[in-house]
Design an enzyme around this catalytic site. Sequence first.
Site, PDB file in Angstrom:
ATOM      1  N   LYS A 198       9.572 -31.376  -0.336  1.00 27.75           N
ATOM      2  CA  LYS A 198       8.517 -31.103   0.643  1.00 27.75           C
ATOM      3  C   LYS A 198       9.041 -30.415   1.899  1.00 27.75           C
ATOM      4  O   LYS A 198      10.227 -30.376   2.150  1.00 27.75           O
ATOM      5  CB  LYS A 198       7.766 -32.403   0.980  1.00 27.75           C
ATOM      6  CG  LYS A 198       6.739 -32.730  -0.119  1.00 27.75           C
ATOM      7  CD  LYS A 198       5.857 -33.907   0.191  1.00 27.75           C
ATOM      8  CE  LYS A 198       4.915 -34.133  -1.002  1.00 27.75           C
ATOM      9  NZ  LYS A 198       4.180 -35.387  -0.886  1.00 27.75           N
TER      10      LYS A 198
ATOM     11  N   ARG B 228       8.633 -40.356  -6.728  1.00 21.33           N
ATOM     12  CA  ARG B 228       8.016 -39.198  -7.386  1.00 21.33           C
ATOM     13  C   ARG B 228       8.921 -37.997  -7.121  1.00 21.33           C
ATOM     14  O   ARG B 228       9.137 -37.643  -5.960  1.00 21.33           O
ATOM     15  CB  ARG B 228       6.616 -38.981  -6.807  1.00 21.33           C
ATOM     16  CG  ARG B 228       5.824 -37.865  -7.453  1.00 21.33           C
ATOM     17  CD  ARG B 228       4.422 -37.797  -6.855  1.00 21.33           C
ATOM     18  NE  ARG B 228       3.652 -36.700  -7.393  1.00 21.33           N
ATOM     19  CZ  ARG B 228       3.738 -35.450  -6.964  1.00 21.33           C
ATOM     20  NH1 ARG B 228       4.566 -35.143  -5.986  1.00 21.33           N
ATOM     21  NH2 ARG B 228       3.006 -34.503  -7.516  1.00 21.33           N
TER      22      ARG B 228
HETATM   23  C1  7PM Z   1       1.010 -28.364  -2.628  1.00 16.50           C
HETATM   24  C2  7PM Z   1       0.833 -29.358  -1.695  1.00 16.50           C
HETATM   25  C3  7PM Z   1       1.621 -28.610  -3.826  1.00 16.50           C
HETATM   26  C4  7PM Z   1       1.268 -30.641  -1.963  1.00 16.50           C
HETATM   27  C5  7PM Z   1       2.075 -29.879  -4.094  1.00 16.50           C
HETATM   28  C6  7PM Z   1       1.878 -30.873  -3.161  1.00 16.50           C
HETATM   29  C7  7PM Z   1       2.240 -36.640  -3.713  1.00 16.50           C
HETATM   30  C8  7PM Z   1       1.390 -36.835  -4.794  1.00 16.50           C
HETATM   31  C9  7PM Z   1       1.572 -34.721  -4.392  1.00 16.50           C
HETATM   32  C10 7PM Z   1       2.809 -37.798  -3.069  1.00 16.50           C
HETATM   33  C11 7PM Z   1       1.610 -39.110  -4.671  1.00 16.50           C
HETATM   34  C12 7PM Z   1       3.808 -32.181  -3.880  1.00 16.50           C
HETATM   35  C13 7PM Z   1       2.380 -32.253  -3.414  1.00 16.50           C
HETATM   36  N1  7PM Z   1       2.363 -35.311  -3.483  1.00 16.50           N
HETATM   37  N2  7PM Z   1       1.079 -38.057  -5.277  1.00 16.50           N
HETATM   38  N3  7PM Z   1       0.972 -35.624  -5.197  1.00 16.50           N
HETATM   39  N4  7PM Z   1       2.454 -39.003  -3.593  1.00 16.50           N
HETATM   40  N5  7PM Z   1       1.326 -40.348  -5.119  1.00 16.50           N
HETATM   41  O1  7PM Z   1       4.631 -31.713  -3.055  1.00 16.50           O
HETATM   42  O2  7PM Z   1       3.545 -37.724  -2.073  1.00 16.50           O
HETATM   43  O3  7PM Z   1       4.131 -32.515  -5.009  1.00 16.50           O
HETATM   44  S1  7PM Z   1       1.296 -33.041  -4.564  1.00 16.50           S
END
Ligand code: 7PM
Length: 273
Positions: A219, A253
């Site tokens: 991230k 995750r």
């Molecule tokens: C764009 C923005 C693409 C954000 C991907 C993302 C989480 C999640 C995501 C988390 C849980 C990413 C995120 N992040 N589910 N789904 N916890 N439970 O970076 O932090 O994967 S999507």
Amino acid sequence: MLTCGAHRFPLDRTLVMGVLNVTPDSFSDGGRYFAGTAALDHARKMLDDGADIIDIGGESTRPGAAPTSEREELARVVPLIEKIAARGVPVSVDTRKPAVMQAAIAAGATMINDVCALRAPGALEVVAGHSVAVCLMHMKGEPATMQQNVTYTDVVADVKIFLVERAAAAEAAGITRDRIVLDPGFGFGKKVEHNLVLLRRLSEIVALGFPVAVGMSRKSTIGALTGREVGERVAGSIAAALAAVARGAKIIRAHDVRETVDALKVWRAVQEG
Ligand code: 7PM
């Protein structure tokens, strides 16, 4: 103990949830090929590398991303869930839509990972009607605008109040405690400083009494701290994951499953000695 349908996790060691994105921005040809074979290959690799759960997402929650229709999301995730779950693998589906939750459960998913914490009308009922687990995540605002004008007086207090309320709503709907996971939602309506405070004080969220999941893999906070582009954030992501585990996180995750599992093996060996 965490119940995910027929799967039961004792939680005596940290679980790794491998991220499988099936969105057009996560591969080159718009999704059809990826959904067909590359996604399965990637799932297989993550399992070989030690993933406990495969988290399948077919909607981009990237700030400013175009919304994904229910039909499109279903077409992306359902065939893949069927194939992976058929092998007895625990599959989680990253979705906010009750209809997608329902179809995913029918296809064999045993965990619902909802960045909206089952706030969509009908979502609580879908999950309550099955023995699947749910990950309730905190997000401030909506994906499209959540990173604009972010302010908190006390981010940890806000996240705790929200998660306690959503866990109570889940329990009131009939979702038993052994099926509930909480997640502070790193990056979802949070700036670097908020993410750092949440991680530093993660024990306070763990103290709510539910298993805590953490997703910081690749991230932007990791990017901000290291100056690295998204593909070069493995080491930073692992440092964050271990900081979370040290404070009691039970599910990590992660995109880089092999490296994360190795780090956790070393961490655990030290703890047990
Ligand atoms: C764009 C923005 C693409 C954000 C991907 C993302 C989480 C999640 C995501 C988390 C849980 C990413 C995120 N992040 N589910 N789904 N916890 N439970 O970076 O932090 O994967 S999507």
